[in-house]
Write a protein that holds these residues in place. Structure first.
Motif, PDB file in Angstrom:
ATOM      1  N   UNK A 121      41.344  49.666  62.133  1.00 14.57           N
ATOM      2  CA  UNK A 121      41.169  50.207  60.776  1.00 14.57           C
ATOM      3  C   UNK A 121      42.434  50.897  60.253  1.00 14.57           C
ATOM      4  N   UNK A 122      42.974  51.803  61.032  1.00 16.78           N
ATOM      5  CA  UNK A 122      44.125  52.582  60.553  1.00 16.78           C
ATOM      6  C   UNK A 122      45.335  51.683  60.310  1.00 16.78           C
ATOM      7  N   UNK A 123      45.538  50.706  61.171  1.00 20.27           N
ATOM      8  CA  UNK A 123      46.680  49.807  61.008  1.00 20.27           C
ATOM      9  C   UNK A 123      46.560  49.009  59.721  1.00 20.27           C
ATOM     10  N   UNK A 124      45.397  48.454  59.456  1.00 19.11           N
ATOM     11  CA  UNK A 124      45.221  47.650  58.244  1.00 19.11           C
ATOM     12  C   UNK A 124      45.412  48.508  57.004  1.00 19.11           C
ATOM     13  N   UNK A 125      44.928  49.737  57.026  1.00 22.54           N
ATOM     14  CA  UNK A 125      45.124  50.619  55.875  1.00 22.54           C
ATOM     15  C   UNK A 125      46.609  50.852  55.597  1.00 22.54           C
ATOM     16  N   UNK A 126      47.417  50.927  56.643  1.00 20.58           N
ATOM     17  CA  UNK A 126      48.863  51.126  56.467  1.00 20.58           C
ATOM     18  C   UNK A 126      49.553  49.871  55.939  1.00 20.58           C
ATOM     19  N   UNK A 127      48.900  48.730  56.064  1.00 20.40           N
ATOM     20  CA  UNK A 127      49.477  47.473  55.606  1.00 20.40           C
ATOM     21  C   UNK A 127      49.245  47.224  54.110  1.00 20.40           C
ATOM     22  N   UNK A 128      48.404  48.018  53.484  1.00 19.03           N
ATOM     23  CA  UNK A 128      47.934  47.712  52.131  1.00 19.03           C
ATOM     24  C   UNK A 128      48.552  48.608  51.071  1.00 19.03           C
ATOM     25  N   UNK A 129      48.726  48.019  49.910  1.00 20.26           N
ATOM     26  CA  UNK A 129      48.984  48.772  48.676  1.00 20.26           C
ATOM     27  C   UNK A 129      47.795  48.487  47.772  1.00 20.26           C
ATOM     28  N   UNK A 130      46.911  49.468  47.598  1.00 18.82           N
ATOM     29  CA  UNK A 130      45.706  49.236  46.822  1.00 18.82           C
ATOM     30  C   UNK A 130      44.750  48.312  47.550  1.00 18.82           C
ATOM     31  N   UNK A 131      44.179  47.369  46.798  1.00 23.39           N
ATOM     32  CA  UNK A 131      43.193  46.447  47.361  1.00 23.39           C
ATOM     33  C   UNK A 131      43.592  45.006  47.063  1.00 23.39           C
ATOM     34  N   UNK A 132      44.622  44.501  47.727  1.00 25.36           N
ATOM     35  CA  UNK A 132      45.043  43.121  47.468  1.00 25.36           C
ATOM     36  C   UNK A 132      44.006  42.125  47.968  1.00 25.36           C
ATOM     37  N   UNK A 133      44.062  40.924  47.425  1.00 25.03           N
ATOM     38  CA  UNK A 133      43.159  39.868  47.883  1.00 25.03           C
ATOM     39  C   UNK A 133      43.706  39.183  49.126  1.00 25.03           C
ATOM     40  N   UNK A 134      45.032  39.038  49.197  1.00 26.58           N
ATOM     41  CA  UNK A 134      45.653  38.356  50.334  1.00 26.58           C
ATOM     42  C   UNK A 134      47.004  38.986  50.638  1.00 26.58           C
ATOM     43  N   UNK A 135      47.396  38.868  51.906  1.00 29.73           N
ATOM     44  CA  UNK A 135      48.694  39.351  52.359  1.00 29.73           C
ATOM     45  C   UNK A 135      49.467  38.200  52.978  1.00 29.73           C
ATOM     46  N   UNK A 136      50.784  38.238  52.821  1.00 31.28           N
ATOM     47  CA  UNK A 136      51.674  37.385  53.591  1.00 31.28           C
ATOM     48  C   UNK A 136      52.617  38.298  54.371  1.00 31.28           C
ATOM     49  N   UNK A 137      52.569  38.207  55.697  1.00 26.88           N
ATOM     50  CA  UNK A 137      53.431  39.019  56.553  1.00 26.88           C
ATOM     51  C   UNK A 137      54.683  38.198  56.855  1.00 26.88           C
ATOM     52  N   UNK A 138      55.803  38.654  56.308  1.00 27.48           N
ATOM     53  CA  UNK A 138      57.072  37.934  56.460  1.00 27.48           C
ATOM     54  C   UNK A 138      57.897  38.656  57.517  1.00 27.48           C
ATOM     55  N   UNK A 139      58.315  37.922  58.526  1.00 30.35           N
ATOM     56  CA  UNK A 139      58.946  38.521  59.700  1.00 30.35           C
ATOM     57  C   UNK A 139      60.371  37.988  59.856  1.00 30.35           C
ATOM     58  N   UNK A 140      61.317  38.942  60.021  1.00 28.37           N
ATOM     59  CA  UNK A 140      62.716  38.598  60.255  1.00 28.37           C
ATOM     60  C   UNK A 140      63.162  39.174  61.592  1.00 28.37           C
ATOM     61  N   UNK A 141      63.888  38.383  62.378  1.00 31.49           N
ATOM     62  CA  UNK A 141      64.416  38.834  63.662  1.00 31.49           C
ATOM     63  C   UNK A 141      65.936  38.733  63.641  1.00 31.49           C
ATOM     64  N   UNK A 142      66.581  39.559  64.447  1.00 30.87           N
ATOM     65  CA  UNK A 142      68.033  39.501  64.552  1.00 30.87           C
ATOM     66  C   UNK A 142      68.555  40.422  65.622  1.00 30.87           C
ATOM     67  N   UNK A 143      69.856  40.629  65.606  1.00 32.53           N
ATOM     68  CA  UNK A 143      70.510  41.449  66.621  1.00 32.53           C
ATOM     69  C   UNK A 143      70.975  42.792  66.094  1.00 32.53           C
ATOM     70  N   UNK A 144      70.881  43.016  64.797  1.00 29.66           N
ATOM     71  CA  UNK A 144      71.322  44.285  64.212  1.00 29.66           C
ATOM     72  C   UNK A 144      70.421  44.633  63.041  1.00 29.66           C
ATOM     73  N   UNK A 145      70.344  45.921  62.727  1.00 34.78           N
ATOM     74  CA  UNK A 145      69.420  46.385  61.697  1.00 34.78           C
ATOM     75  C   UNK A 145      69.892  46.049  60.287  1.00 34.78           C
ATOM     76  N   UNK A 146      71.188  46.205  60.022  1.00 28.10           N
ATOM     77  CA  UNK A 146      71.675  46.079  58.648  1.00 28.10           C
ATOM     78  C   UNK A 146      71.349  44.721  58.016  1.00 28.10           C
ATOM     79  N   UNK A 147      71.606  43.596  58.698  1.00 24.81           N
ATOM     80  CA  UNK A 147      71.251  42.313  58.081  1.00 24.81           C
ATOM     81  C   UNK A 147      69.749  42.160  57.846  1.00 24.81           C
TER      82      UNK A 147
END
Length: 973
Positions: free
Chosen positions: A323-349
């Motif tokens: 429950x708590x995790x999903x609440x942190x994922x939301x802004x208001x009450x959206x109908x759908x989410x897309x979780x976009x994930x980026x990986x790399x070797x440094x934070x800045x890029x």
């Protein structure tokens, strides 16, 4: 083709005897064991002939030889999490997951590893981490999916847009063929060398000829989708594959669902770890908007783009652990989410990528609609939610569930929005609702229509939906099987998807490798109808057995037996309980690795018993008793099973039925009566404790089942008396009720006294309830003996004595939390709910009220072990928070499952070895590693005894640490 194999009756004794004699593996041919292997995470159930758990690959070779001679088919099985019925069959099951899990070699320079088929992906990647390498195919079941099963299924995972499928990451397979010969299948040379046996060379040439002959048809009929896992990968045999350097027979074996050969060793191509990652959680007002945005988001070159729809959001919120995790994922009450994930070797890029994502979302008309997740802890929590997507969907209560059969069709991203919209319209036409989640980045969305597989009308609806959906997929030139394979659910549709000619080619491949049908017959080729109800878990004759009435309240679940059968059926066999990486569930399985000791294994055994599949006395049978024997009622499954299978509660029903039919032994009666014996045994403590001091008494106690080398808790003459409360906090204006349990009253009274001190320092006066001649008890000891009516009577007495509205504070998690859990099932109603609402552990009370305690500094480290029930009820964070109130005290939670004591479990002769093994799996090594001057904390009385007895360290209740941090004047008040 030679004559096909015959089908032996399940449990064939002659076969079992020979397997036991000629292999070193475990041979399981009883009805309950076979029943536990009859299901996977699909809708199907097929009773196997028997089960072998081989200890070596030589055992496997022997099993295959014996099966050939007896004329029975075999089925290789890993984690048993397949969703289309790949891992069920009327065959001899070979369970690779217990012993065949070695890493045979790792070559960091070449970035390869060779492993046995039973190794779990998560454990492999943990072993590869020191080399900064990992195996990049990452299905959501990575904590329990085996590499052999992943190879059989051609698994994919969320990052396939970056790393491809299993077939793209398997370099070679060392396989045992149907005739017993063994050969390494990998990249094919231009010319097959003389060292290749003639029959293998003939097989390879036959396959090459097939590839040349059918190259044009394969090119015309195979979908041009990354996510095509249907049928055999015969495109690896074509001249085009050879020209591209991809003529690798391992690609043909990958995705073959164990129908062509047995994978004895698998060579994997590894990838370097990218240590940094960030997530952007994009919010959309409609499902279609999310689908339309996906092609644009993919242009940012992410590692993954994962969908979470409204249904998953709502169901996930209903599960406490998410429950708590999903609440942190939301802004208001959206109908759908897309979780976009980026990986790399440094934070800045990576932060720059998130900025690009913000800009793109704004350009698409959704400014400020991205939640950034840059904290690794939050990322891990989001990953846990995403990986539990299937189980979250399956947490729907009732007979209607999201059903996997068109789950992972894949289409081009450009067609995704139109395809999903038309599919939703088709569901609506049939009166069904679909649930959506998963891999938007590759056009492979997991969609499950909600249907009741016990209802023949819904079964017919399933057929209609499948046919219409696959026709729609063909229209979009998509793949009907994009991740979860074929199994029973999709194999029959290869003709309509690929055409008659390709379907015949698939049969040719099967016959070339396995002419007699030894390996997993009926999958990929020559398949049964997917809606054949005789193959269903809930077949036409499925019904509850008569002669059993549940004793607890199961009304939260619809269905027969007061809802109990519905509660048991919540287990969807997805195998989350097989995980080893985090949490509590399932501690006995972590020691034995036996299917019988899984939450899933126990739930399947119980379901078979409740529906008469273990005979008329299934609920009181030895088979069910054996399945429950090592369940320590940790309640880990209550919180960690995403579908909420509460095996601890289910075990109470089994214990009660067993007790009613067979009686209760002397040992169990003595333990059950500890609350009644307490007032007398404490006054006679030296006499009552003689068993611990006298060897002959220990040996005598062994006759009734106590382990002679374990010390029992010692009764105290200075036990806690209610009158002691009057000496504390005379000027306090706020009262609380203190629930002084049997264990802290008679065995460790210093904890109750410390609680009085801490409450007084916080400004509260502890009031002891008036219970009459005998102190109150939660009834847990009677529950553990199966004496539910005795426990119910005690619950009534306790409920009556605790009336009012004062907060009720307790110290022992197993006791206090019984008031919040079992009381609601023993005495359902408003009164028990009201008591549960105001009952809390002292640490929870302090966390809620936040009193200004005058605590002095303790410059030390506290190593804290959480009681299983604390974790199951989400109360462990409060215990840690309470200790962190102490200045300069460094609080380190011990990451471990159950300590293994579990009430009387660790004192019993028949279970003490498992008890010790549970402790050695996590708690004891952590305690031994703690410097001697550090503090060890455990709020559970069982945990403290286990740590003292097996590690030689004194563990303290957290309340004693708080009391010790008070000024001397406060301690003496």
């Amino acid at each position: 083709m030679n004559a096909p194999l015959r089908s032996l009756p399940p449990g064939d004794s002659a076969l079992a005897v020979r397997l036991g004699r000629e292999t070193s593996g475990e041979v399981l041919f009883d009805a309950a064991s076979r029943g536990r292997y009859a299901t996977d995470a699909s809708i199907y159930q097929m009773m196997p002939i028997g089960v072998v758990v081989p200890k070596t690959i030589d055992d496997v070779a022997a099993v295959l030889a014996i099966a050939r001679e007896h004329g029975v088919p075999v089925l290789a099985r890993g984690g048993g999490t397949s969703q289309c019925g790949q891992t069920v069959n009327r065959a001899l099951v070979i369970d690779c997951s217990k012993y065949l899990r070695r890493i045979l070699s790792v070559d960091p320079a070449a970035r390869t590893a060779i492993v046995e088929p039973g190794i779990v992906l998560g454990q492999l990647n943990a072993a590869l981490k020191p080399h900064d390498l990992f195996f990049p195919v990452d299905p959501s079941t990575h904590s329990r999916s085996t590499i052999g099963g992943m190879a059989g299924n051609n698994s994919c995972g969320s990052k396939s847009i970056r790393y491809g499928l299993m077939a793209d990451n398997v370099a070679a397979i060392d396989a045992i063929l149907a005739d017993g010969t063994r050969h390494r299948f990998g990249q094919l040379p231009d010319n097959i060398g003389a060292d290749v046996p003639s029959h293998i060379a003939d097989l390879i040439q036959r396959l090459r000829a097939l590839g040349r002959r059918e190259a044009d048809e394969i090119a015309a009929r195979f979908p041009k989708q990354l996510r095509r896992v249907g049928g055999y990968n015969i495109d690896a045999l074509t001249p085009a594959a050879r020209a591209a350097g991809r003529e690798n027979l391992a690609r043909l074996l990958v995705g073959s669902e164990g129908t062509l050969a047995f994978s004895a060793a698998i060579e994997l191509a590894l990838s370097p770890v990218k240590p940094r990652r960030v997530l952007g959680i994009c919010q959309f007002p409609t499902f279609r908007a999310a689908m339309q945005a996906t092609p644009q988001l993919v242009t940012l070159d992410p590692e993954a783009v994962e969908l979470v729809d409204r249904t998953m959001i709502d169901l996930g919120r209903s599960i406490p652990i998410f429950r708590a995790t999903i609440d942190r994922m939301l802004i208001g009450e959206p109908d759908s989410l897309l979780i976009v994930e980026f990986h790399g070797n440094a934070d800045a890029p990576l932060l720059a990528k998130l900025a690009e994502l913000d800009t793109m979302m704004a350009d698409l008309g959704y400014p400020g609609a991205v939640v950034r997740a840059t904290d690794p802890a939050l990322q891990a929590e989001i990953a846990e939610v995403r990986e539990a997507g299937l189980n979250i969907m399956m947490s729907m209560k009732g007979d209607a569930k999201p059903v996997s059969f068109i789950e992972d069709c894949a289409v081009d991203l450009a067609d995704l929005a139109d395809y999903t919209e038309r599919l939703n319209a088709m569901f609506e036409k049939h009166g069904a609702k679909g649930t959506w989640y998963a891999h938007a980045s590759v056009g492979c969305l997991h969609v499950r229509p909600v249907l009741n597989m016990k209802d023949s009308a819904d079964v017919a609806k399933m057929r209609a939906v499948a046919e219409e959906c696959f026709a729609l997929v063909r229209e979009y030139k998509g793949s009907h099987s994009g991740e979860h394979g074929d199994g029973i659910a999709r194999s029959e549709f290869h003709v309509s998807m690929f055409g008659e000619r390709i379907a015949k080619v698939l049969e040719e491949v099967k016959d070339a490798f396995d002419p007699r049908g030894l390996f997993n017959p009926g999958k990929i080729v020559r398949a049964p109808r997917m809606d054949d109800r005789t193959l269903f878990r809930y077949g036409p004759d499925y019904a509850p057995a008569t002669g059993f009435t549940p004793r607890l309240d199961w009304s939260d679940y619809p269905g027969p037996l007061g809802g109990m059968l519905g509660a048991v059926e919540m287990c969807n066999n997805n195998g989350t309980c097989r995980k080893f990486d985090v949490g509590v569930m399932c501690p006995s399985y972590r020691v034995t690795r036996d299917e019988i000791h899984l939450t899933r294994g126990r739930a399947n055994t119980l379901r078979l018993a409740l529906t008469g599949q273990l005979g008329p006395d299934g609920m009181a049978s030895d088979a069910l008793h054996e399945a429950m024997q090592l369940c320590v009622s940790c309640k880990g499954c209550r919180r960690e099973c995403p579908t909420g299978v509460d095996m601890a509660k289910m075990k109470l029903e089994v214990l009660a039925e067993r007790a009613a039919r067979h009686g209760v032994g002397l040992r169990e009666r003595l333990i059950a009566e500890v609350p009644r014996l307490g007032p007398y045994a404490s006054r006679l403590a030296p006499l009552a404790n003689m068993r611990n001091r006298a060897p002959f008494l220990r040996r005598l106690s062994a006759r009734i089942g106590f382990a002679p080398d374990r010390l029992l808790p010692a009764w105290r003459r200075d036990y806690f008396r209610d009158s002691e409360a009057s000496r504390h906090a005379p000027g306090a204006t706020r009262d609380v009720l203190l629930f002084t349990d049997t264990f802290n009253r008679y065995f460790e009274p210093e904890n109750a006294r410390a609680a009085l001190v801490v409450l007084a320092a916080a400004g509260y006066r502890a009031v002891l309830p008036n219970a009459g001649r005998r102190p109150l008890c939660c009834g847990r000891t009677w529950l553990a003996a199966g004496l539910l009516e005795r426990a119910r009577a005690e619950a009534r007495r306790t409920l009556a004595a605790l009336s009012g509205d004062l907060p009720l504070i307790g110290l022992e998690p197993s006791c206090l939390l019984t008031l919040r859990d079992e009381f609601l099932s023993l005495l359902p109603g408003a009164e028990a709910k009201a008591l549960a609402a105001r009952s809390m552990l002292l640490s929870e009370f302090l966390a809620r009220e936040k009193p200004a305690l005058p605590l002095r500094a303790i410059p030390n480290t506290a190593h804290v072990h959480g009681h299983c029930h604390q974790k199951a009820h989400g109360a462990f964070p409060a215990a840690l928070a309470g200790l962190r109130l102490v200045p300069q005290l460094k609080v380190k939670p011990i990451v471990a499952s159950c300590c293994g004591m579990a009430g009387a479990f660790g004192y019993q002769s028949e279970t003490q070895d498992v008890s010790r093994a549970m402790a050695e799996a996590g708690v004891l090594p952590a305690v031994r590693a703690a410097p001697p001057e550090d503090i060890v904390v455990a709020d559970g009385t069982s945990c403290r005894h286990q740590i003292r007895d097996l590690a030689g360290r004194e563990a303290l209740h957290s309340v004693r640490v708080l009391a010790a941090a008070l000024p001397q004047a406060e301690q003496e008040r």
